[in-house]
Design an enzyme around this catalytic site. Structure first.
Site, PDB file in Angstrom:
ATOM      1  N   LYS A  26      -5.661 -11.057  -8.469  1.00  0.00           N
ATOM      2  CA  LYS A  26      -6.915 -11.155  -7.731  1.00  0.00           C
ATOM      3  C   LYS A  26      -7.961 -10.181  -8.279  1.00  0.00           C
ATOM      4  CE  LYS A  26      -7.822 -10.435  -3.065  1.00  0.00           C
ATOM      5  NZ  LYS A  26      -7.458 -10.272  -1.648  1.00  0.00           N
TER       6      LYS A  26
ATOM      7  N   LYS B 189     -11.490  -4.044  -7.522  1.00  0.00           N
ATOM      8  CA  LYS B 189     -12.288  -2.924  -8.029  1.00  0.00           C
ATOM      9  C   LYS B 189     -11.463  -1.999  -8.917  1.00  0.00           C
ATOM     10  CE  LYS B 189     -11.512  -0.049  -3.913  1.00  0.00           C
ATOM     11  NZ  LYS B 189     -10.491  -0.830  -3.204  1.00  0.00           N
TER      12      LYS B 189
ATOM     13  N   LYS C  78       0.822  -1.211   0.000  1.00  0.00           N
ATOM     14  CA  LYS C  78       0.000   0.000   0.000  1.00  0.00           C
ATOM     15  C   LYS C  78       0.848   1.249   0.000  1.00  0.00           C
ATOM     16  CE  LYS C  78      -4.492  -1.468   1.676  1.00  0.00           C
ATOM     17  NZ  LYS C  78      -5.636  -1.171   2.530  1.00  0.00           N
TER      18      LYS C  78
END
Ligand code: TRP
Length: 338
Positions: free
Chosen positions: A200, A203, A118
């Protein structure tokens, strides 16, 4: 009755309201949660405090938090049998999170792979919350004495850190926390992106991602465009290494129909992808239809949803408070006068 409830083992899990839920979250997590409701005392949280480690649009965050609650219920989580609540409504999470920060090492937090990922993705906003995210997650879990934490493999490292923190605290002050275990479903579907089946479903790639609120047309279009493979065999065969796209579609189809890979191979024997892809699309459309309709029905009744998250927060807080009081006493805080 009371005793029976008390004897049940506790489960805790949460999903961030930072994006619209998709079939990856449904088939990989929420669908399993429903199955666990009878056997365990389950807490399912909408972890909005975790979401703000990355910048959110306030109106969207608020809307998605309530939407997510409606979706939890629409997927089959009975609010009477499960404690469904919004994290920021129970201030004990933030309080215990702070305390646990003081029992978690800089080195431990630096090793978390999610933090590394992140911070690479949000290089302009590597805030303290992103770094201490796992201690808040540990607080979520430890407040309720959760024995099991249903999570995807990507969260296993955080649950392991939670265990280390709990053990460290227990060693210093005597048994205080239940040491939780990750609960990773054996047959849990790990749903991959339809347009890039080696990563994976997420969104951030909407073309390869099927959202729970997508219309039948959108779902159908996404499956028709799903990547299969470039070989000429065109045969529906489960070979995740060689044919990851086909394997992903098979795993989705298996997950929504209950059919085994063998049965699926037989069903599409000699039929090729032209028949297979729309069939997966149709099966997903029919699975999601009642969920979408029920979500819409619930969203129209804001008063009901408010009642559910109010009751959920009250139930959660009753337990969280007891744990926090015990912790405060052990570490030497003066007893709260109110
Ligand atoms: N970190 C989890 C995720 O991103 C969400 C989460 C927050 C969670 N607190 C939790 C999951 C406690 C399980 C238990 O997926």
């Amino acid at each position: 009755m009371e005793n029976q409830t008390e004897a049940k083992k506790v489960m805790f899990s949460g999903i961030q309201p930072s994006g619209n839920l998709h079939i990856g979250s449904y088939l990989g997590a929420m669908k399993n949660w429903v199955a666990l409701s009878e056997q365990y005392d389950c807490y399912y949280c909408i972890v909005d405090e975790h979401s703000i480690t990355v910048r959110q649009n306030p109106a969207d965050l608020r809307r998605r938090s309530v939407l997510q609650l409606a979706q939890y219920i629409a997927c089959g989580l009975d609010p009477q049998k499960n404690t469904l609540f919004i994290q920021s409504h129970v201030h004990e999470h933030a309080e215990l999170g702070w305390i646990l920060n003081c029992y978690t090492m800089f080195g431990e937090l630096s090793r978390m792979t999610q933090f590394k990922d992140k911070s690479a993705k949000n290089a302009e906003n590597i805030n303290g919350g992103l770094f201490t995210y796992p201690t808040l997650m540990a607080a979520d879990i430890l407040l309720y004495g959760a024995h099991y934490v249903p999570v995807g493999a990507d969260q296993k490292q955080h649950v392991e850190l939670t265990r280390d923190i709990a053990i460290r605290f227990n060693n210093l002050y005597g048994d205080t926390f239940i040491v939780p275990e990750p609960y990773i479903p054996k047959v849990g579907a790990r749903i991959m992106c339809l347009s890039n089946p080696t990563s994976k479903m997420s969104k951030s790639d909407p073309a390869g991602c099927v959202f729970l609120m997508d219309s039948p047309d959108e779902i159908s279009r996404k499956f028709k465009r799903a990547i299969t493979d470039s070989d000429t065999e065109h045969c529906v065969r489960y070979a995740p290494e060689e044919k990851p796209g086909v394997a992903n579609l098979m795993s989705i189809y298996s997950s929504v129909t209950g059919k085994t890979y063998e049965e699926i191979e037989k069903e599409f024997d000699g039929k090729g992808y032209g028949a297979f892809k729309p069939a997966v699309g149709d099966a997903v459309i029919e699975t999601l239809r009642p969920i979408r309709e029920e979500t819409e029905r619930l969203l129209a009744d804001k008063a009901y949803l408010k009642e559910i998250y109010t009751e959920g927060a009250q139930r959660a807080q009753y337990v969280a408070r007891k744990t926090l009081r015990k912790v405060a006493k052990r570490i030497g805080f003066v007893e709260k006068p109110f």
